[in-house]
Design an enzyme around this catalytic site. Structure first.
Site, mmCIF file in Angstrom:
data_model
loop_
_atom_site.group_PDB
_atom_site.id
_atom_site.type_symbol
_atom_site.label_atom_id
_atom_site.label_comp_id
_atom_site.label_asym_id
_atom_site.label_seq_id
_atom_site.Cartn_x
_atom_site.Cartn_y
_atom_site.Cartn_z
ATOM 1 N N ARG A 176 0.803 -0.941 -0.191
ATOM 2 C CA ARG A 176 0.003 0.179 0.294
ATOM 3 C C ARG A 176 0.851 1.230 0.001
ATOM 4 N NH1 ARG A 176 -2.326 0.601 4.393
ATOM 5 N NH2 ARG A 176 -3.817 1.966 3.879
ATOM 6 N N LYS A 188 2.329 -7.573 12.351
ATOM 7 C CA LYS A 188 2.509 -7.748 11.275
ATOM 8 C C LYS A 188 2.636 -8.455 10.373
ATOM 9 C CE LYS A 188 1.829 -5.062 6.479
ATOM 10 N NZ LYS A 188 1.285 -4.020 6.140
ATOM 11 N N ARG A 241 -0.754 4.756 19.890
ATOM 12 C CA ARG A 241 -0.503 5.966 20.649
ATOM 13 C C ARG A 241 0.600 5.161 21.559
ATOM 14 N NH1 ARG A 241 -4.321 10.280 22.247
ATOM 15 N NH2 ARG A 241 -4.762 8.856 24.489
HETATM 16 C C1 BTN Z 1 0.215 -4.127 2.853
HETATM 17 O O1 BTN Z 1 0.868 -4.443 3.527
HETATM 18 O O2 BTN Z 1 1.137 -2.467 1.988
HETATM 19 C C2 BTN Z 1 0.052 -5.039 0.947
HETATM 20 C C3 BTN Z 1 0.788 -5.572 0.931
HETATM 21 C C4 BTN Z 1 0.590 -6.391 -0.586
HETATM 22 C C5 BTN Z 1 1.143 -7.617 -0.739
HETATM 23 C C6 BTN Z 1 0.390 -8.065 -1.445
HETATM 24 S S1 BTN Z 1 1.337 -9.408 -2.349
HETATM 25 C C7 BTN Z 1 0.427 -10.306 -3.584
HETATM 26 C C8 BTN Z 1 0.050 -8.755 -4.819
HETATM 27 N N1 BTN Z 1 0.579 -8.654 -5.377
HETATM 28 C C9 BTN Z 1 1.826 -7.421 -5.326
HETATM 29 O O3 BTN Z 1 2.330 -6.954 -5.562
HETATM 30 N N2 BTN Z 1 1.082 -7.122 -3.880
HETATM 31 C C10 BTN Z 1 -0.184 -7.734 -3.345
#
Ligand code: BTN
Length: 268
Positions: free
Chosen positions: A66, A131, A266
């Site tokens: 993201r 995570k 926080r």
């Molecule tokens: C995040 O936490 O930022 C989201 C990560 C999402 C990763 C997955 S792996 C499979 C799919 N292909 C990608 O390039 N991204 C998602």
């Protein structure tokens, strides 16, 4: 000690039967390597790939996260795949979709025996506070409605420290599942839960899943900061999500709705 997930290429012939009645919902493609399962699937979606197209790659050379981040993974340490789902109607119907996906992933992990699975708005999967997975949902208008490419990355083993580790400490499924499930079984549980949750979402939107999401929400009723990049945007008590998937914050001036951002707990 955490056990290793054996590195292996997914075999659609093995995955199919594990999907049970949901088998017919998916068109499975496996690649040894690609840039990003989401990038490739988005391209195939534009060319007419059917709803339920599932693209799994052992390795991604340019995995995307993201907010323009990269997603680092390696064939033995992670599971990376993207699922195409088509919806009738406009983008307004898809509010809260990424939260619904998170719920499906959490349920699948719990069905496999993992405890301590939580959700962090908008779409991180937590395990014991770290995570363990991320979700990237990309939407586009299509000739007959909307298409969603749902990209999911799960850490099976602990990943090397990267950008994500800075935002949230990483966790790995191997910490919670011993012995670790076969990758085919893990994927099958994920697909079964995703199909069920996406059907409910399609029929009633996030509103019908909200109570379940709130139960999995790791920071329900806890003090949080909402960050916009590195900047603290707002802070307050986290009340969870509303029926459209927006985050609700009880601030000094009332309840505020937040539609985007990175949530961080926080420091007391
Ligand atoms: C995040 O936490 O930022 C989201 C990560 C999402 C990763 C997955 S792996 C499979 C799919 N292909 C990608 O390039 N991204 C998602």
């Amino acid at each position: 000690m955490a056990q290793l997930f054996p590195a292996c290429q997914i075999d659609p012939g093995r995955l199919g039967p594990l999907l049970g009645p949901a088998r017919g919902r998916f068109t499975i493609v496996v690649l040894a390597e690609c840039s990003s399962t989401s990038t490739v699937l988005l391209e195939r979606a534009r060319q007419g790939a059917p709803s339920g197209s599932l693209l799994i790659a052992d390795d991604q050379t340019a995995g995307r996260g993201r907010r323009g981040r990269s997603w680092l993974s390696s064939p033995s340490a992670g599971l990376t795949f993207s699922l195409l789902w088509r919806f009738a109607g406009t983008v307004a119907r898809l509010a809260g979709l990424s939260l619904a996906v998170g719920l499906a992933v959490a349920r699948a992990l719990e069905r496999l025996g993992a405890t301590g699975v939580g959700l962090k708005w908008p779409n991180d999967i937590l395990l014991g506070g770290g995570k363990v997975g991320g979700i990237l949902v990309e939407l586009e208008t299509a000739p007959a409605g909307m298409l969603a490419v749902i990209g999911i990355g799960l850490n099976l083993q602990m990943p090397p420290a990267g950008d994500e580790a800075f935002i949230h400490p990483p966790a790995a499924l191997s910490q919670a599942l011993s012995p670790p499930p076969d990758r085919h079984r893990l994927l099958a549980e994920l697909m079964i839960e995703l199909a069920a949750v996406l059907d409910r979402f399609d029929a009633g939107g996030f509103a019908v899943l909200r109570a379940d999401w709130q139960r999995q929400h790791a920071w329900q009723d806890r003090p949080v900061r909402l960050l916009d990049g590195e900047r603290v945007d707002r802070q307050g008590i986290c009340l969870g999500a509303d029926e459209h998937g927006a985050l609700l914050l009880q601030t000094a001036t009332g309840i505020e709705r937040c539609l985007s951002g990175d949530l961080s707990l926080r420091v007391a």
